[in-house]
Design an enzyme around this catalytic site. Sequence first.
Site, PDB file in Angstrom:
ATOM      1  N   ASP A 128       0.824  -1.200   0.000  1.00  0.00           N
ATOM      2  CA  ASP A 128       0.000   0.000   0.000  1.00  0.00           C
ATOM      3  C   ASP A 128       0.865   1.259   0.000  1.00  0.00           C
ATOM      4  OD1 ASP A 128      -2.744   1.116   0.323  1.00  0.00           O
ATOM      5  OD2 ASP A 128      -1.951   1.848   2.231  1.00  0.00           O
ATOM      6  N   GLU A 167      14.713 -15.655  -0.192  1.00  0.00           N
ATOM      7  CA  GLU A 167      15.024 -16.780   0.692  1.00  0.00           C
ATOM      8  C   GLU A 167      13.938 -17.852   0.635  1.00  0.00           C
ATOM      9  OE1 GLU A 167      15.651 -15.431   4.673  1.00  0.00           O
ATOM     10  OE2 GLU A 167      16.875 -13.716   4.045  1.00  0.00           O
TER      11      GLU A 167
END
Length: 575
Positions: free
Chosen positions: A231, A283
């Site tokens: 956002d 990751e």
Amino acid sequence: MSVDTVISATAPLTGPLTLIHAADTAPGWWRSAVIYQVYPRSFRDLNGDGIGDIAGITEELPHLADLDVDAVWLSPFYRSPQRDAGYDVSDYCDVDPIFGTLQDFDVMMAEAHRLGLRVIVDLVPNHCSDQHAAFQAALAAPAGSPERDMFIFRDGTGPEGHEPPNNWQSHFGGPAWTRVIAPDGQPDQWYLHLFDSSQPDFNWDNTAVHAEFERVLRFWLDRGVSGFRVDVAHALIKAPGLPAWGGRADGGSSDGFPGHEAPMFGQPGVHDIYRAWRRILAEYGPDRILCAEASVDLDRLAHWVRPDEMHQAFNFPYLHAGLDVHRLRGVITDSLTVLNGVGAPSTWVLSNHDVVRHASRFGYNGQGPRDGDGIGPADPQPDTELGRRRAAAASMFMLGLPGAAYLYQGEELGLPDGIDIPEHLRQDPTFARTGGERLGRDGCRVPLPWRAAERHLGFGSGQDPWLPLPPGFTELARDAQAASPSSHLSLYRNMLALRRELGLGSGSLAWAEDWCSGSSLAYLNGATLVVMNLNHEPLELPLGRLLLRSAEPGSGRFLASGETAWLRIDGGGAE
């Protein structure tokens, strides 16, 4: 709608082509994906309290899988006082009880993955709720404390600090600063809130804020989400010294105040934040993504999607281009050119929870509603049928473009905005902060109609919905449209199936110059020609195999006003 029909026209595609974008061979599901936005409180109410919930999303996920989208984006469902429909978060790592529980979320995730759908969740890093534990701690702590440094507190100006620290204005109307009262009852410092006063901005110059949001990212990644829609991704860092700004509150350009100079948006430091987040997502594998809600011009938008930053960024210039063929062509050309320069796809969008639905916007021949404002019963009214016809044409034009696309829940039904919403039911803070001068965004957030014959049109069987469903939604209910091969829903199903089959999302784009005019626009994506006619007169189609058109044809040879068609042009592909 007509599928796979041969046109016996006399106008072959022999004109020049202007190649803008070559076919995309880079890996990444998100580069060509169609992602469906779910606004949880308005999607499906399973427990009967009048508010949509996560169990309701789980219940209806098969319908989204049947629509053949790639992923679902969930607007905020976190713990929140709901002053701004959940964009005021009080706990980023829990589900608000009005939506359910973390266990409900996990069940929904399992069902989505069973259906082959990825799930992206909203992240709100610019601000939180004033009920967040960190802000409550800041209120209880003195000026200059580590607790206050999590937010943007400043001393006031003028006699006894009674004036705000600067002249910044809130997106929702009024000043962007609110003064707090110290524990001893005396007036204290002011805090910054670019949105509602209940939404204090975080201080992203503080490394503790970075650490907290990295924790939040990992919490949801560990639960299996495929990424985050971020956002107001351009707002986190503010210019040093918080200089005065005489331009628009939303940072848009105005006379004498170009948007790139707005001190609260687009500061260089935001990019280091997203580089760090990109490393965290990596990751978890190469398929987790970040999508930016960054309302900036196209040249700067490319900075958000460089190879080590975000994967996607909403193309708001495209959303705001409307049905102006010159603006559309310019935005598409510039978007693909600029984003090609950083190796990123464009991410097209026509509607979301912050704008009037395009089935209503396109129902005007003149001036429609202002961005961020709704349509009320006293306003000029859109032509419903015109809006739906143009919306179908615009959606078909967009879904033929190479790149990714986001759909807003209900647009596949051709839903218009809700207009007759009683003032006492309106919940958008814009309405309250402007004393009703601006209606806000409630109209595009009314609940979905699922089943025409059921109570509340199948949205929920208990209490009245949090916003009323318009009477005209009965004939637009999903089950009614599913039974009709000529419905808006059937068009979307056909479009999305063909888009996948033809590989349009990873395709190319060349303007078909002989079919581009002041009132029509056409491009070739591989061997698929996409033609949109916005003239008042029918447009004769070129030779080719008609794959799909956005309206029931009056004549197979002509494209009606406000209609789009996809044609297969053998031997005419632009790679």
